[in-house]
Enzyme design. Structure first.
Site, PDB file in Angstrom:
ATOM      1  N   HIS A  52      -1.006  72.508 115.740  1.00 43.29           N
ATOM      2  CA  HIS A  52       0.071  71.683 116.313  1.00 43.29           C
ATOM      3  C   HIS A  52       0.491  72.296 117.657  1.00 43.29           C
ATOM      4  CE1 HIS A  52       1.577  69.697 112.298  1.00 43.29           C
ATOM      5  NE2 HIS A  52       0.628  68.996 112.886  1.00 43.29           N
TER       6      HIS A  52
ATOM      7  N   HIS B 168      -5.522  59.584 107.350  1.00 45.13           N
ATOM      8  CA  HIS B 168      -4.466  60.055 108.245  1.00 45.13           C
ATOM      9  C   HIS B 168      -5.030  60.073 109.667  1.00 45.13           C
ATOM     10  CE1 HIS B 168      -1.155  62.248 109.798  1.00 45.13           C
ATOM     11  NE2 HIS B 168      -1.493  63.474 109.453  1.00 45.13           N
TER      12      HIS B 168
ATOM     13  N   GLU C 202      -3.855  61.679 112.306  1.00 50.59           N
ATOM     14  CA  GLU C 202      -3.646  62.871 113.137  1.00 50.59           C
ATOM     15  C   GLU C 202      -5.009  63.451 113.535  1.00 50.59           C
ATOM     16  OE1 GLU C 202      -0.740  65.691 111.689  1.00 50.59           O
ATOM     17  OE2 GLU C 202      -0.565  66.607 113.671  1.00 50.59           O
TER      18      GLU C 202
ATOM     19  N   ASP D 274      -6.514  66.193 113.822  1.00 54.87           N
ATOM     20  CA  ASP D 274      -7.324  67.161 113.071  1.00 54.87           C
ATOM     21  C   ASP D 274      -8.214  66.483 112.026  1.00 54.87           C
ATOM     22  OD1 ASP D 274      -4.752  66.639 112.038  1.00 54.87           O
ATOM     23  OD2 ASP D 274      -4.811  68.357 110.709  1.00 54.87           O
TER      24      ASP D 274
ATOM     25  N   HIS E 158       2.903  63.235 106.025  1.00 55.01           N
ATOM     26  CA  HIS E 158       4.067  63.508 106.828  1.00 55.01           C
ATOM     27  C   HIS E 158       4.139  62.641 108.085  1.00 55.01           C
ATOM     28  CE1 HIS E 158       1.991  66.214 109.965  1.00 55.01           C
ATOM     29  NE2 HIS E 158       1.034  65.739 109.221  1.00 55.01           N
TER      30      HIS E 158
ATOM     31  N   ASP F  71      -3.224  65.683 103.804  1.00 56.70           N
ATOM     32  CA  ASP F  71      -2.467  66.911 104.080  1.00 56.70           C
ATOM     33  C   ASP F  71      -1.747  67.459 102.839  1.00 56.70           C
ATOM     34  OD1 ASP F  71      -3.034  67.277 106.799  1.00 56.70           O
ATOM     35  OD2 ASP F  71      -1.402  65.981 107.435  1.00 56.70           O
TER      36      ASP F  71
ATOM     37  N   TYR G  95       2.934  76.306 104.347  1.00 54.38           N
ATOM     38  CA  TYR G  95       2.611  74.933 104.763  1.00 54.38           C
ATOM     39  C   TYR G  95       3.734  73.987 104.337  1.00 54.38           C
ATOM     40  CZ  TYR G  95      -0.675  70.954 105.285  1.00 54.38           C
ATOM     41  OH  TYR G  95      -1.315  69.807 105.657  1.00 54.38           O
TER      42      TYR G  95
ATOM     43  N   HIS H 175      -7.026  70.149 104.040  1.00 57.26           N
ATOM     44  CA  HIS H 175      -7.039  71.510 104.590  1.00 57.26           C
ATOM     45  C   HIS H 175      -7.126  72.499 103.438  1.00 57.26           C
ATOM     46  CE1 HIS H 175      -5.805  70.301 108.623  1.00 57.26           C
ATOM     47  NE2 HIS H 175      -4.760  69.668 108.143  1.00 57.26           N
TER      48      HIS H 175
HETATM   49 FE1  FEO Z   1      -1.120  65.734 109.582  1.00 51.79          FE
HETATM   50 FE2  FEO Z   1      -3.689  67.821 108.905  1.00 51.79          FE
HETATM   51  O1  FEO Z   1      -2.751  66.558 109.858  1.00 51.79           O
END
Ligand code: FEO
Length: 395
Positions: free
Chosen positions: A23, A79, A81, A83, A145, A164, A192, A225
Site C-alpha cells: 500500500h 477484488h 485492488e 495486487d 475491505h 483478502d 493484517y 495472501h
Molecule cells: Fe485489497 Fe490484497 O488487496
C-alpha cells in the site's frame, strides 16, 4: 512455480519474498507476501484472481506452462485492488473475450484502473457459475475491505476463496497453514487484521454470520495472501470473530516520542507505577519515531489501554505522535482507554493536544494527564510513578 492445492485445483500465484512495504509505504511487510491465484480445472476452467503488475509476465508464462490459455473459460476477479488484478491487462491481451466475473463495483474499479472494455459479468451474492461437476457460488463482501470485494465458494471441494479476508502478508515455502511457523503465521494474521480490517469490524461479524448461516461445509480457505488454510480452517474464522469484537489482551502500550529524554523518563516512570500496582498487566513501551507504525498499531490492537506521550513543540506534539494520533483515528478502535503525558519547557500544550486526539479517535480518556517541567527531577519522577499507579486503577 505452481502448487497443487487439491486435485485439479492449482495455486498459480507469486511468492514475493522481497516485498518490504505494501500500500505504498502504509504497511510494512517484514516477512514478504504472496499474491495467490488459483486455477480450477473441471469441465470448464476458471482462474481466480491474478497477481501484482510487476509479476504479470512471469504469471502469464507460469500459467501457460500449465495450460493453454485458450482453455481458460472464466476469469474471476474477487477484488480489483492492483495486487490481485495487476496481471489482468497482460492476461486479457492474450484471451480478450474470456468473461471476467466480478461484482458491479468490481466492474467500476477495474474499468477505473485499466480503462478496458473487457467482457465483464457482474455478479451478486447467491449467483452461481457452473464449472461442470462443481459450481462457484459468489458472495459479495462489500467494504471488506473495498466496495468491490467478493468471495466465492466451490461446491464439491468445499473451498472458500476468500480473497483478502483471512490472509496475511507472509511469504513462505510451506504454503499451507499447518506447514509454517505458527507464531509467525498468527502474528502476521493479527497485524493484517489490526491494520487493515479494524475499521470494518462490525461488517466482519455480520459477514461471517451471513456465510455461516449458509451452513456450507468448509474444507479449506484459499486466501489471496499467505497460506491456504487446510488444517482446521474454522480456527481463523474464530480468530476473526474474536478480533472483530473489540479485541483486547491484558496489556497496556505506551507510545511516546521524546526530544531530550524527558518524556522518555516519564514513560518509563509511568510504566513502573503501572507495573507496581498491577503486576498482572503486560506493559510495552515504544518510541513512535523509532518503531514501525504498523507494529505499534498491532500492539494498540492488543491493549486495554494506551498511554501517549510527547513533549510540547510549537504548542502541539512531535510529528511522530501527530501521525500516530491520525492513524488511530482512522482505525476506529473500540472499548479502549487512553491517558496522556509529556514534558515541556514553557507553554505545555502537548497533553491537551494528545487528549483531544485520543478522544477524537474514540478512546475513553482516563485521568487528567500529567506534565513535567523541563527534565523530570526526582519529584517529577515520583509523580509519574504515582500517576501510573492511579492509571492502573482505571484499567
Ligand atoms: Fe485489497 Fe490484497 O488487496
Amino acid at each position: 512455480m505452481t502448487f497443487e492445492i487439491k486435485k485439479n485445483i492449482t495455486w498459480v500465484g507469486k511468492v514475493d519474498w522481497e516485498l518490504r512495504t505494501f500500500h505504498g509505504n502504509e504497511y510494512s511487510t517484514h516477512r514478504g507476501s504472496s499474491y495467490n491465484s488459483y486455477l480450477i480445472r473441471d469441465e470448464k476452467v476458471a482462474l481466480i484472481d491474478t497477481v501484482w503488475a510487476p509479476f504479470a509476465k512471469e504469471f502469464v508464462a507460469n500459467l501457460e506452462s500449465l495450460i493453454d490459455l485458450k482453455k481458460i473459460d472464466y476469469v474471476i476477479a474477487n477484488h480489483a485492488e492492483i495486487d490481485h488484478s495487476g496481471a489482468l491487462p497482460e492476461l486479457m491481451s492474450r484471451i480478450p473475450d474470456v468473461p471476467i466475473y466480478c461484482t458491479a463495483n468490481g466492474v467500476k474499479s477495474l474499468k477505473g484502473h485499466y480503462h478496458k472494455e473487457w467482457n465483464f459479468r457482474a455478479v451478486k451474492t447467491g449467483d452461481k457459475l457452473s464449472l461442470g461437476s462443481k459450481e462457484l457460488v459468489f458472495v459479495e463482501a462489500t467494504m471488506l475491505h473495498w466496495p468491490d470485494s467478493m468471495m466465492c465458494y466451490l461446491t464439491g471441494d468445499n473451498i472458500l476463496f476468500s480473497n483478502d479476508a483471512f490472509g496475511q502478508h507472509y511469504a513462505s515455502s510451506g504454503m499451507f497453514n499447518d506447514a509454517v511457523d505458527q507464531d509467525e503465521l498468527f502474528a502476521e494474521c493479527m497485524k493484517y487484521y489490526a491494520n487493515i480490517l479494524t475499521p470494518f469490524s462490525p461488517l466482519v461479524i455480520k459477514k461471517i454470520n451471513e456465510v455461516l448461516s449458509f451452513k456450507l461445509p468448509l474444507d479449506m480457505i484459499c486466501t489471496s495472501h499467505g497460506v491456504v488454510w487446510r488444517n482446521n480452517p474454522a480456527q481463523i474464522v474464530e480468530k476473526y470473530m474474536s478480533w472483530a469484537d473489540a479485541y483486547q489482551e491484558n496489556q497496556v502500550t505506551i507510545v511516546y516520542d521524546t526530544m531530550w529524554s524527558g518524556t522518555r523518563v516519564m514513560a518509563e516512570s509511568i510504566a513502573a507505577g503501572l507495573k507496581e500496582a498491577r503486576p498482572d498487566l503486560t506493559i510495552k513501551l515504544y518510541n513512535a519515531s523509532m518503531t514501525d507504525k504498523n507494529d505499534i498499531v498491532t500492539e494498540v490492537f492488543r491493549s486495554k489501554a494506551i498511554g501517549i506521550g510527547s513533549p510540547t513543540i510549537n504548542q502541539g506534539v512531535l510529528s511522530s505522535i501527530a501521525s500516530f494520533l491520525d492513524e488511530i483515528r482512522g482505525l476506529k478502535f473500540r472499548n479502549k482507554k487512553a491517558f496522556a503525558f509529556g514534558a515541556y519547557g514553557w507553554s505545555g500544550e502537548s497533553v491537551r493536544a494528545i487528549q483531544e486526539g485520543a478522544k477524537a479517535a474514540g478512546f475513553e480518556l482516563i485521568g487528567d494527564g500529567i506534565r513535567a517541567l523541563w527534565n523530570p527531577d526526582d519529584q517529577a519522577v515520583a509523580a509519574c510513578i504515582e500517576f501510573g499507579k492511579k492509571m492502573a486503577g482505571s484499567i
